[in-house]
Each structure stands twice: as C-alpha cells, then as structure tokens.
Write an enzyme that holds these catalytic residues in place. Structure first.
Site, PDB file in Angstrom:
ATOM      1  N   THR A 135       1.334   3.656  10.063  1.00  0.00           N
ATOM      2  CA  THR A 135       2.170   3.902   8.892  1.00  0.00           C
ATOM      3  C   THR A 135       2.804   5.283   8.921  1.00  0.00           C
ATOM      4  O   THR A 135       2.235   6.215   9.499  1.00  0.00           O
ATOM      5  CB  THR A 135       1.304   3.754   7.622  1.00  0.00           C
ATOM      6  OG1 THR A 135       2.037   4.229   6.505  1.00  0.00           O
ATOM      7  CG2 THR A 135       0.005   4.558   7.714  1.00  0.00           C
ATOM      8  N   ASP A 136       3.930   5.418   8.230  1.00  0.00           N
ATOM      9  CA  ASP A 136       4.545   6.747   8.075  1.00  0.00           C
ATOM     10  C   ASP A 136       3.729   7.640   7.128  1.00  0.00           C
ATOM     11  O   ASP A 136       3.948   8.853   7.078  1.00  0.00           O
ATOM     12  CB  ASP A 136       5.997   6.618   7.581  1.00  0.00           C
ATOM     13  CG  ASP A 136       6.142   5.900   6.244  1.00  0.00           C
ATOM     14  OD1 ASP A 136       5.133   5.459   5.666  1.00  0.00           O
ATOM     15  OD2 ASP A 136       7.293   5.767   5.763  1.00  0.00           O
ATOM     16  N   GLU A 137       2.787   7.030   6.390  1.00  0.00           N
ATOM     17  CA  GLU A 137       2.010   7.834   5.425  1.00  0.00           C
ATOM     18  C   GLU A 137       1.126   8.870   6.108  1.00  0.00           C
ATOM     19  O   GLU A 137       0.670   9.811   5.469  1.00  0.00           O
ATOM     20  CB  GLU A 137       1.137   6.932   4.550  1.00  0.00           C
ATOM     21  CG  GLU A 137       1.956   6.015   3.687  1.00  0.00           C
ATOM     22  CD  GLU A 137       1.203   5.478   2.480  1.00  0.00           C
ATOM     23  OE1 GLU A 137       0.146   6.022   2.132  1.00  0.00           O
ATOM     24  OE2 GLU A 137       1.707   4.517   1.890  1.00  0.00           O
ATOM     25  N   TYR A 160      -6.599   6.197   2.353  1.00  0.00           N
ATOM     26  CA  TYR A 160      -5.949   5.192   3.216  1.00  0.00           C
ATOM     27  C   TYR A 160      -5.235   5.866   4.385  1.00  0.00           C
ATOM     28  O   TYR A 160      -5.490   5.558   5.550  1.00  0.00           O
ATOM     29  CB  TYR A 160      -4.953   4.341   2.409  1.00  0.00           C
ATOM     30  CG  TYR A 160      -3.956   3.614   3.293  1.00  0.00           C
ATOM     31  CD1 TYR A 160      -4.367   2.594   4.146  1.00  0.00           C
ATOM     32  CD2 TYR A 160      -2.604   3.979   3.304  1.00  0.00           C
ATOM     33  CE1 TYR A 160      -3.456   1.940   4.984  1.00  0.00           C
ATOM     34  CE2 TYR A 160      -1.694   3.335   4.138  1.00  0.00           C
ATOM     35  CZ  TYR A 160      -2.125   2.315   4.973  1.00  0.00           C
ATOM     36  OH  TYR A 160      -1.225   1.679   5.803  1.00  0.00           O
ATOM     37  N   LYS A 164      -5.939   5.821   8.456  1.00  0.00           N
ATOM     38  CA  LYS A 164      -4.954   5.360   9.445  1.00  0.00           C
ATOM     39  C   LYS A 164      -4.677   6.476  10.457  1.00  0.00           C
ATOM     40  O   LYS A 164      -4.513   6.215  11.649  1.00  0.00           O
ATOM     41  CB  LYS A 164      -3.648   4.930   8.765  1.00  0.00           C
ATOM     42  CG  LYS A 164      -3.727   3.636   7.985  1.00  0.00           C
ATOM     43  CD  LYS A 164      -4.048   2.409   8.809  1.00  0.00           C
ATOM     44  CE  LYS A 164      -2.920   1.962   9.695  1.00  0.00           C
ATOM     45  NZ  LYS A 164      -3.233   0.636  10.346  1.00  0.00           N
TER      46      LYS A 164
HETATM   47  P1  NAD Z   1      -2.548  -6.565   4.436  1.00  0.00           P
HETATM   48  O1  NAD Z   1      -3.551  -5.854   3.601  1.00  0.00           O
HETATM   49  O2  NAD Z   1      -1.616  -7.534   3.791  1.00  0.00           O
HETATM   50  O3  NAD Z   1      -3.303  -7.347   5.608  1.00  0.00           O
HETATM   51  C1  NAD Z   1      -4.367  -6.796   6.319  1.00  0.00           C
HETATM   52  C2  NAD Z   1      -5.127  -7.933   6.986  1.00  0.00           C
HETATM   53  O4  NAD Z   1      -6.215  -7.364   7.724  1.00  0.00           O
HETATM   54  C3  NAD Z   1      -5.744  -8.920   5.992  1.00  0.00           C
HETATM   55  O5  NAD Z   1      -5.486 -10.235   6.390  1.00  0.00           O
HETATM   56  C4  NAD Z   1      -7.240  -8.619   6.048  1.00  0.00           C
HETATM   57  O6  NAD Z   1      -8.038  -9.750   5.788  1.00  0.00           O
HETATM   58  C5  NAD Z   1      -7.383  -8.126   7.476  1.00  0.00           C
HETATM   59  N1  NAD Z   1      -8.540  -7.244   7.661  1.00  0.00           N
HETATM   60  C6  NAD Z   1      -8.901  -6.179   6.902  1.00  0.00           C
HETATM   61  N2  NAD Z   1     -10.036  -5.630   7.389  1.00  0.00           N
HETATM   62  C7  NAD Z   1     -10.382  -6.362   8.487  1.00  0.00           C
HETATM   63  C8  NAD Z   1     -11.440  -6.283   9.437  1.00  0.00           C
HETATM   64  N3  NAD Z   1     -12.382  -5.340   9.330  1.00  0.00           N
HETATM   65  N4  NAD Z   1     -11.465  -7.175  10.452  1.00  0.00           N
HETATM   66  C9  NAD Z   1     -10.505  -8.135  10.561  1.00  0.00           C
HETATM   67  N5  NAD Z   1      -9.500  -8.270   9.683  1.00  0.00           N
HETATM   68  C10 NAD Z   1      -9.427  -7.391   8.669  1.00  0.00           C
HETATM   69  O7  NAD Z   1      -1.759  -5.428   5.204  1.00  0.00           O
HETATM   70  P2  NAD Z   1      -0.260  -5.426   5.752  1.00  0.00           P
HETATM   71  O8  NAD Z   1       0.633  -4.901   4.706  1.00  0.00           O
HETATM   72  O9  NAD Z   1       0.027  -6.731   6.401  1.00  0.00           O
HETATM   73  O10 NAD Z   1      -0.390  -4.289   6.862  1.00  0.00           O
HETATM   74  C11 NAD Z   1      -0.713  -4.613   8.212  1.00  0.00           C
HETATM   75  C12 NAD Z   1      -0.825  -3.326   9.000  1.00  0.00           C
HETATM   76  O11 NAD Z   1       0.404  -2.595   8.915  1.00  0.00           O
HETATM   77  C13 NAD Z   1      -1.904  -2.370   8.468  1.00  0.00           C
HETATM   78  O12 NAD Z   1      -2.541  -1.788   9.570  1.00  0.00           O
HETATM   79  C14 NAD Z   1      -1.135  -1.327   7.669  1.00  0.00           C
HETATM   80  O13 NAD Z   1      -1.786  -0.082   7.692  1.00  0.00           O
HETATM   81  C15 NAD Z   1       0.176  -1.274   8.443  1.00  0.00           C
HETATM   82  N6  NAD Z   1       1.346  -0.903   7.636  1.00  0.00           N
HETATM   83  C16 NAD Z   1       1.706  -1.629   6.530  1.00  0.00           C
HETATM   84  C17 NAD Z   1       2.855  -1.269   5.828  1.00  0.00           C
HETATM   85  C18 NAD Z   1       3.316  -2.026   4.614  1.00  0.00           C
HETATM   86  O14 NAD Z   1       4.297  -1.609   3.985  1.00  0.00           O
HETATM   87  N7  NAD Z   1       2.701  -3.157   4.259  1.00  0.00           N
HETATM   88  C19 NAD Z   1       3.614  -0.181   6.243  1.00  0.00           C
HETATM   89  C20 NAD Z   1       3.177   0.564   7.329  1.00  0.00           C
HETATM   90  C21 NAD Z   1       2.066   0.167   8.053  1.00  0.00           C
HETATM   91  O1  DAU Z   2       4.765   3.780   3.800  1.00  0.00           O
HETATM   92  C1  DAU Z   2       4.022   2.732   4.345  1.00  0.00           C
HETATM   93  C2  DAU Z   2       2.950   2.291   3.390  1.00  0.00           C
HETATM   94  O2  DAU Z   2       3.603   1.570   2.354  1.00  0.00           O
HETATM   95  C3  DAU Z   2       1.888   1.420   4.050  1.00  0.00           C
HETATM   96  O3  DAU Z   2       1.197   2.180   4.991  1.00  0.00           O
HETATM   97  C4  DAU Z   2       0.907   0.858   3.025  1.00  0.00           C
HETATM   98  O4  DAU Z   2       0.022  -0.060   3.653  1.00  0.00           O
HETATM   99  C5  DAU Z   2       1.693   0.142   1.956  1.00  0.00           C
HETATM  100  O5  DAU Z   2       0.802  -0.290   0.950  1.00  0.00           O
HETATM  101  C6  DAU Z   2       2.757   1.060   1.358  1.00  0.00           C
HETATM  102  O6  DAU Z   2       2.173   2.145   0.620  1.00  0.00           O
HETATM  103  P1  DAU Z   2       2.770   2.662  -0.779  1.00  0.00           P
HETATM  104  O7  DAU Z   2       1.697   3.341  -1.512  1.00  0.00           O
HETATM  105  O8  DAU Z   2       4.051   3.379  -0.578  1.00  0.00           O
HETATM  106  O9  DAU Z   2       3.110   1.215  -1.418  1.00  0.00           O
HETATM  107  P2  DAU Z   2       2.923   0.616  -2.882  1.00  0.00           P
HETATM  108  O10 DAU Z   2       3.649  -0.691  -2.886  1.00  0.00           O
HETATM  109  O11 DAU Z   2       1.508   0.647  -3.334  1.00  0.00           O
HETATM  110  O12 DAU Z   2       3.744   1.644  -3.768  1.00  0.00           O
HETATM  111  C7  DAU Z   2       5.135   1.897  -3.510  1.00  0.00           C
HETATM  112  C8  DAU Z   2       5.568   2.970  -4.489  1.00  0.00           C
HETATM  113  O13 DAU Z   2       5.561   2.411  -5.815  1.00  0.00           O
HETATM  114  C9  DAU Z   2       4.641   4.172  -4.535  1.00  0.00           C
HETATM  115  O14 DAU Z   2       5.423   5.352  -4.734  1.00  0.00           O
HETATM  116  C10 DAU Z   2       3.769   3.925  -5.767  1.00  0.00           C
HETATM  117  C11 DAU Z   2       4.688   3.140  -6.684  1.00  0.00           C
HETATM  118  N1  DAU Z   2       4.022   2.148  -7.570  1.00  0.00           N
HETATM  119  C12 DAU Z   2       3.169   1.251  -6.999  1.00  0.00           C
HETATM  120  C13 DAU Z   2       2.521   0.318  -7.799  1.00  0.00           C
HETATM  121  C14 DAU Z   2       1.563  -0.670  -7.192  1.00  0.00           C
HETATM  122  C15 DAU Z   2       4.302   2.133  -8.922  1.00  0.00           C
HETATM  123  O15 DAU Z   2       5.105   2.946  -9.417  1.00  0.00           O
HETATM  124  N2  DAU Z   2       3.664   1.206  -9.711  1.00  0.00           N
HETATM  125  C16 DAU Z   2       2.764   0.309  -9.202  1.00  0.00           C
HETATM  126  O16 DAU Z   2       2.206  -0.489  -9.996  1.00  0.00           O
END
Ligand code: NAD
Ligand code: DAU
Length: 359
Positions: A135-137, A160, A164
C-alpha cells in the site's frame, strides 16, 4: 497450463484479480488460499469452482499455517505467487492491532519461508516471481505538494500501515539475502465490485441506499488517489510479466479527490439511479464526525516508473468507474445481504458509536 498461487483471493482485490486472470489468461490455473476472515467470501468465486474446476482451486487456510502452505506448494509447484492476504482496514487496526501483526508480518514471513523453500527445491527457476501487494500508506502522509515514489522514505502512521511496512521490508530482505525473486507493489486506494462495506465507497453506497447517515471523518478534506480495481489487476499482470526482481512499483489511479467530494459525487450518482426527488437528496444524510486518530491527510502516487518501464497506465476515469461500481452494488443486493453478518453489524456499532458530531 501454468499454476499461480494467490493468497487472500476471497477478499476484494484478490477476487477481482482471480476473475480477471481466469478470463484474460486462458493458460493459467489459480490456487487460492484464504483464511476466510470477516472480509473473505469464497462464494465470490463459486462460478469458477463449479464451471472450471481444472483451472481454479480454493483452499481454506491461513498463511501462518506453514505445514499446509508447504503441502499445497509441493502439490501445485506454482510458477509464481501473488500475495494479497492481509488484515486491511485502518480503523480495525486501531481497535485491535495484534491481528495485523500476526497476519501481515508473521504471516508474510512464514509464507516467504515456505515459498523460498519450494523455489530452492525446484532448482531456483529463473522465471519464478513472488509479487507482494502493498500500500501507499507505508509512506505516511503528504501535505499539499508532492507525490509518493518508489524512493519515498517509509513513515507509516497506523498499526495497519506499520504492519504492511514490516511485510514490505521482509519481502525485500528475501531478495537481498536469499536472491528470492520478489517484487513489491505499493498502490493507492482501490474501489470497485466486491469491496467490503467497511471502506469509504461501499459504506457510503449502502448507507445511501438505506437512507442512513453518511459519516465523514474530520472536515472531509483528506485526499485519496483512487484506483479502479480492474486497472490495478492489469498493473499486477504487467509487474509479473515485465517487472524486475528486487524492484518496487508504485501504482496510482491519478484521481485525487477529497473525501467529501467523493461522498457528494456518490450522492449525486445514486440520486439519479434511485430517482430520488429534490427533497430526498442524499447529501442531506452527510454528517461530519470525529476524526480517525493518526488520520493521514493526503496520499498521491507518482506512477511514472510503471508507466515508462512496464508500459501500464490506468484505463478507467474516476467518474465512469464510480458509476460502474454503484451499478454493481445496486445489481448485487444478495451479495450485500450475505456479507452483512452479525460481525459486520457489531463492527459498525463499535466504530461509529462514540464518534460525536464534529461540526
Ligand atoms: P480484503 O480485506 O478485502 O481481503 C483480504 C483477504 O485476505 C480476505 O479474503 C481475508 O480473508 C484474507 N486473509 C486475511 N488474513 C489472512 C491470513 N492470515 N491467511 C490467509 N488469508 C487471510 O483486502 P483487499 O482490499 O482485497 O486488499 C488486498 C491486499 O491489497 C492487502 O494486502 C492490502 O494491504 C493491499 N492493498 C489494498 C488496498 C485497497 O484500497 N483495498 C490498497 C492498497 C493495498
Ligand atoms: O491507500 C491504500 C489504502 O486504502 C489501503 O492500504 C487500505 O487497505 C484501504 O483500506 C484504504 O485505506 P483508507 O484508510 O484510505 O481507506 P478507507 O476506505 O477506510 O477510508 C478512505 C478515506 O475515507 C479515509 O480518509 C478515511 C475516510 N472515511 C472512511 C470511513 C470508513 C470517512 O470519512 N468515513 C468513513 O466512515
């Protein structure tokens, strides 16, 4: 037929990635290992289990279970690994950080050990790749100016992102120490079908449908760089095929928006789709609530490395892909009902109960 091992493929991005690969890569077989936490739904891929069992296998298991992983790897001898499995939600990491260290740090370490072991036993094939999806975080927060690049120093703010960051360091160390062919991708906020409704966009879509309040943290001016999940899947395929082991690739959508702008845009799209009258407009549901602790202000990616070296660029505009996302949720109410378990309801209660009105 080449087999690829995917972890976390029952989650949001993993599901989209597996569907994308099974459609676009006819000579691929996918083995998906997922622990099925609250965020994982094996049913997302039922069609493939039923219709093409020779190309898709699901294994219910944890990346911390080394015995299981080693057995599956030995059976399948994959050509590469896509590691998505993680605890992924910032707010949950604030309430319960340990699960994040266990899955993201310990789990990644055990997975690396098992995969490297297999790679050694197979005679270190030169085409093998381990793609770590991060992630960019990990880079922390930007101010008004600037962008994250592959060389930005790590400065994670939440449990989180810290977990990561730990996993990224381990993945790079496996390349430096053992020559194991790893690559790290750091992408921005994804959106699209199958995203669990604890994240901003699906949470707002569901609340708009049900005319519930739309909780916006702080002043709503935090900025995220939105990446449509299909574009992300394409980028990961390019990284596998053209990326260089030991390298990092930042993947961004080039679509910076403030949270409040995203929520207002969703309200407008949904009002049109649901044919809501002027007096029923969804923007009336917006509530500014207390901020997330350690809330990063702005994320934005400079993706020039993947543009120039691998030839990838996002194809979707934010406006079009947001409409597609809304339409998917409106057409898939059964999916929403399935995933909104008691666990989901208790999370909503826990996260939003004590968030007083901010202004
Ligand atoms: P998600 O939470 O929707 O899915 C994660 C999956 O991993 C789930 O199916 C969960 O059951 C599985 N999991 C969790 N712990 C596990 C374990 N110990 N063993 C096996 N499986 C396990 O997440 P996502 O949004 O699909 O993200 C996928 C990946 O991309 C993550 O590594 C996350 O950090 C990264 N990522 C997500 C975003 C985003 O915006 N969603 C952005 C940047 C990076
Ligand atoms: O940047 C990549 C990341 O993006 C991933 O690594 C994470 O897995 C993914 O969950 C996401 O993180 P964020 O914290 O940015 O996503 P989230 O959807 O939780 O929140 C997006 C923005 O919206 C953040 O600034 C918080 C805000 N927010 C979120 C929720 C859930 C609100 O204002 N209200 C809310 O109820």
């Amino acid at each position: 037929m080449q087999t690829y091992f995917v972890t976390g493929g029952a989650g949001f991005i993993g599901t989209n990635f597996i569907q994308h690969c099974l459609k676009s890569q006819p000579d691929w077989r996918i083995v998906n290992l997922d622990a099925l936490t609250y965020a994982g739904h094996a049913g997302n891929l039922d069609y493939y289990t039923e219709q093409m069992p020779e190309r898709y296998r699901f294994v219910h298991g944890d990346i911390n279970d080394s015995t299981l992983i080693e057995r599956i790897l030995k059976e399948e001898k994959p050509a590469g690994v896509f590691h998505f499995a993680a605890q992924s939600h910032v707010d949950r990491s604030i309430h319960g950080p340990l699960a994040f260290v266990e899955a993201n740090v310990n789990g990644t370490c055990r997975l690396l050990m098992a995969c490297q072991n297999l790679w050694d036993q197979m005679g270190r094939p030169s085409q093998f790749r381990f793609v770590h999806i991060s992630t960019d975080e990990v880079y922390g927060s930007l101010g008004q100016e600037g962008f994250f690049t592959e060389t930005t120093p790590y400065a994670p703010s939440s449990p989180y992102s810290a977990s990561k960051a730990g996993s990224d360091h381990l993945v790079r160390a496996w390349h430096a120490t053992y020559g194991f062919p790893t690559m790290v991708t750091n992408c921005s906020n994804n959106y699209g079908p199958y995203q669990f409704p604890e994240k901003l966009i699906p949470l707002m879509i569901l609340n708009i449908i049900e005319e519930k309040q739309l909780p916006v943290y702080g002043d709503g001016l935090n900025v995220r760089d939105w990446l449509y999940v299909t574009d992300h899947c394409d980028a990961l395929l390019e990284v596998l095929k053209k990326g260089t082991p030991g390298q990092t690739y930042c993947i961004g959508g080039g679509a910076e928006r403030t949270n409040i702008d995203v929520v207002r845009q969703l309200c407008n799209i949904m009002d049109e789709r649901l044919e809501r009258k002027a007096t029923q407009q969804s923007q009336r549901l917006i509530r500014f609530v207390s901020d997330r602790p350690g809330h990063d202000w702005r994320y934005a990616i400079d993706a020039s490395k993947i543009y120039t070296e691998l030839g990838w660029k996002p194809k979707f505009t934010f406006c079009d892909a947001l409409k597609e996302t809304v339409d998917w949720y409106l057409a898939n109410r059964a999916w929403i009902d399935t995933i909104r378990s008691g666990e989901y309801r208790s999370w909503v209660e826990k996260n939003y109960k004590n968030r007083e009105k901010a202004k």
